[in-house]
Design a protein around this motif. Structure first.
Motif, PDB file in Angstrom:
ATOM      1  N   GLY A 135       3.963 -51.531   5.247  1.00  0.00           N
ATOM      2  CA  GLY A 135       4.799 -50.647   4.487  1.00  0.00           C
ATOM      3  C   GLY A 135       4.906 -50.732   3.124  1.00  0.00           C
ATOM      4  O   GLY A 135       5.622 -49.934   2.390  1.00  0.00           O
ATOM      5  N   GLU A 136       3.988 -51.810   2.653  1.00  0.00           N
ATOM      6  CA  GLU A 136       4.002 -51.879   1.204  1.00  0.00           C
ATOM      7  C   GLU A 136       2.651 -51.644   0.581  1.00  0.00           C
ATOM      8  O   GLU A 136       2.523 -51.136  -0.582  1.00  0.00           O
ATOM      9  N   SER A 137       1.698 -52.290   1.211  1.00  0.00           N
ATOM     10  CA  SER A 137       0.424 -52.383   0.774  1.00  0.00           C
ATOM     11  C   SER A 137      -0.219 -50.903   0.387  1.00  0.00           C
ATOM     12  O   SER A 137      -0.426 -50.257   1.587  1.00  0.00           O
ATOM     13  N   PRO A 138      -0.787 -50.330  -0.421  1.00  0.00           N
ATOM     14  CA  PRO A 138      -1.312 -49.012  -0.767  1.00  0.00           C
ATOM     15  C   PRO A 138      -2.897 -48.930  -0.269  1.00  0.00           C
ATOM     16  O   PRO A 138      -3.636 -50.096  -0.317  1.00  0.00           O
ATOM     17  N   GLY A 139      -3.302 -47.816   0.102  1.00  0.00           N
ATOM     18  CA  GLY A 139      -4.498 -47.739   0.436  1.00  0.00           C
ATOM     19  C   GLY A 139      -5.098 -46.201   0.428  1.00  0.00           C
ATOM     20  O   GLY A 139      -4.316 -45.367   0.188  1.00  0.00           O
ATOM     21  N   GLU A 140      -6.237 -45.851   0.761  1.00  0.00           N
ATOM     22  CA  GLU A 140      -6.773 -44.503   1.030  1.00  0.00           C
ATOM     23  C   GLU A 140      -6.622 -44.298   2.523  1.00  0.00           C
ATOM     24  O   GLU A 140      -6.906 -45.191   3.447  1.00  0.00           O
ATOM     25  N   ILE A 141      -6.302 -43.194   2.729  1.00  0.00           N
ATOM     26  CA  ILE A 141      -6.078 -42.660   4.252  1.00  0.00           C
ATOM     27  C   ILE A 141      -7.440 -41.957   4.502  1.00  0.00           C
ATOM     28  O   ILE A 141      -8.052 -41.164   3.962  1.00  0.00           O
ATOM     29  N   LEU A 142      -7.953 -42.493   5.614  1.00  0.00           N
ATOM     30  CA  LEU A 142      -9.012 -41.836   6.351  1.00  0.00           C
ATOM     31  C   LEU A 142      -8.746 -41.247   7.707  1.00  0.00           C
ATOM     32  O   LEU A 142      -7.885 -41.672   8.366  1.00  0.00           O
ATOM     33  N   VAL A 143      -9.207 -40.227   7.704  1.00  0.00           N
ATOM     34  CA  VAL A 143      -8.731 -39.178   8.980  1.00  0.00           C
ATOM     35  C   VAL A 143     -10.334 -38.729  10.030  1.00  0.00           C
ATOM     36  O   VAL A 143     -11.099 -38.403   9.143  1.00  0.00           O
ATOM     37  N   ARG A 144     -10.256 -39.065  11.175  1.00  0.00           N
ATOM     38  CA  ARG A 144     -11.220 -38.647  11.624  1.00  0.00           C
ATOM     39  C   ARG A 144     -10.764 -37.854  13.110  1.00  0.00           C
ATOM     40  O   ARG A 144      -9.770 -38.004  13.677  1.00  0.00           O
ATOM     41  N   GLY A 145     -11.452 -36.399  13.199  1.00  0.00           N
ATOM     42  CA  GLY A 145     -10.948 -35.919  14.472  1.00  0.00           C
ATOM     43  C   GLY A 145     -11.815 -34.430  14.441  1.00  0.00           C
ATOM     44  O   GLY A 145     -12.271 -34.064  13.549  1.00  0.00           O
ATOM     45  N   ASN A 146     -11.321 -33.699  15.531  1.00  0.00           N
ATOM     46  CA  ASN A 146     -12.165 -32.274  15.623  1.00  0.00           C
ATOM     47  C   ASN A 146     -11.758 -31.396  14.583  1.00  0.00           C
ATOM     48  O   ASN A 146     -12.052 -30.317  14.504  1.00  0.00           O
ATOM     49  N   ASN A 147     -10.367 -31.727  14.146  1.00  0.00           N
ATOM     50  CA  ASN A 147      -9.723 -30.721  13.294  1.00  0.00           C
ATOM     51  C   ASN A 147     -10.226 -30.885  11.713  1.00  0.00           C
ATOM     52  O   ASN A 147      -9.866 -30.252  10.928  1.00  0.00           O
ATOM     53  N   VAL A 148     -11.061 -31.596  11.312  1.00  0.00           N
ATOM     54  CA  VAL A 148     -11.516 -32.119  10.169  1.00  0.00           C
ATOM     55  C   VAL A 148     -12.435 -30.976   9.696  1.00  0.00           C
ATOM     56  O   VAL A 148     -13.146 -30.604  10.486  1.00  0.00           O
ATOM     57  N   MET A 149     -12.463 -30.589   8.547  1.00  0.00           N
ATOM     58  CA  MET A 149     -13.178 -29.350   7.922  1.00  0.00           C
ATOM     59  C   MET A 149     -14.742 -29.806   8.187  1.00  0.00           C
ATOM     60  O   MET A 149     -15.143 -30.991   8.110  1.00  0.00           O
ATOM     61  N   THR A 150     -15.528 -28.736   8.213  1.00  0.00           N
ATOM     62  CA  THR A 150     -17.119 -28.649   8.170  1.00  0.00           C
ATOM     63  C   THR A 150     -17.629 -29.603   7.084  1.00  0.00           C
ATOM     64  O   THR A 150     -18.517 -30.327   7.176  1.00  0.00           O
TER      65      THR A 150
END
Length: 251
Positions: free
Chosen positions: A236-251
């Motif tokens: 809940g404290e360590s910052p980072g970059e959010i990576l998202v994978r799924g069929n809803n991700v843009m082309t």
């Protein structure tokens, strides 16, 4: 195209929306040869950048996102959904395809002032409201709220900025509806996660959970990594970059 007022006198060719609608004829396209990965919509997002970036979403992405969001929201055919977030980006909160998927009723607001929104909620018997924290806070502070008819509401989804636990509590007490945060972005059509609390959660902890970004919706994977690509500690404290994978991700 003009939604309010008369087109005459604008200095350029324009037509009233209702007039244009009355002249339209039903159109049923042949979708048998359509590639599901073909482009369906192009939105733009700028964030903190100076130039907006184009976000291309396919028919497949929008269709599967609709199913993910329907499950996350528990949307039903009898629901009346009020969307007061922009349609120029974020796919309007996914509102067009999500409501169409289950045959729910869509209500659009041209203004986000409390009086307009409260009037629509009362008139249309709105059950689900998609909004942003600042719009919700303004409505909760409005002198028009105590006398407004909001008993039809069952769910308020809030996204676009962090949602305070105090606002969740105030919204549930004044509106009588479950209020929770959702997280998403234009590039994911937009649902990524929803703060739906588990049924086994202690009541005193429920609202704190509903103010978080929640857990990934069905069909979406999320990882938070540091500069080296390693997953950060979930403290809940360590910052980072959010990576998202799924069929809803843009082309």
């Amino acid at each position: 195209m003009v939604f309010e007022g008369e087109p005459a006198g604008l200095g350029f060719p324009a037509m009233n929306y209702e007039t244009l609608l009355s002249r339209a004829t039903p159109y049923a396209p042949d979708l048998t040869a359509l590639d599901e990965n073909a482009p369906a919509a192009l939105f733009h997002t700028s964030g903190g950048a100076s130039k907006p970036r184009g976000v291309l979403l396919s028919h497949r992405a929008l269709a599967l996102h609709a199913l993910y969001a329907v499950i996350a929201m528990g949307l039903r055919e009898e629901d009346v959904s009020l969307c007061s977030v922009p349609f120029a980006y974020m796919n309007g909160g996914g509102n067009p395809q999500v409501n169409l998927a289950v045959g729910a009723t869509s209500i659009l607001s041209r203004r986000n002032d409390p009086e307009t929104l409260l009037g629509l909620i009362a008139k249309e018997k709105v059950t689900v409201w998609i909004t942003a924290p600042h719009v919700l806070s303004r409505l909760l502070k409005s002198p028009a709220l105590p006398g407004a008819e909001v008993g039809s509401l069952r769910l308020v989804l809030v996204g676009g900025a962090p949602l305070a636990e105090a606002v969740v509590a105030e919204a549930e007490e004044k509106l009588g509806a479950r209020c929770l945060a959702v997280y998403g972005l234009t590039e994911t059509a937009p649902f990524v996660s929803a703060a739906v609390p588990q049924s086994t959660l202690a009541p005193e902890k429920r609202r704190a959970v509903q103010a978080t970004a929640g857990l990934p919706v069905l069909g979406v994977e999320v990882q938070v990594v540091d500069d080296t690509g390693r997953e950060v500690t979930a403290d809940g404290e360590s910052p980072g970059e959010i990576l998202v994978r799924g069929n809803n991700v843009m082309t």
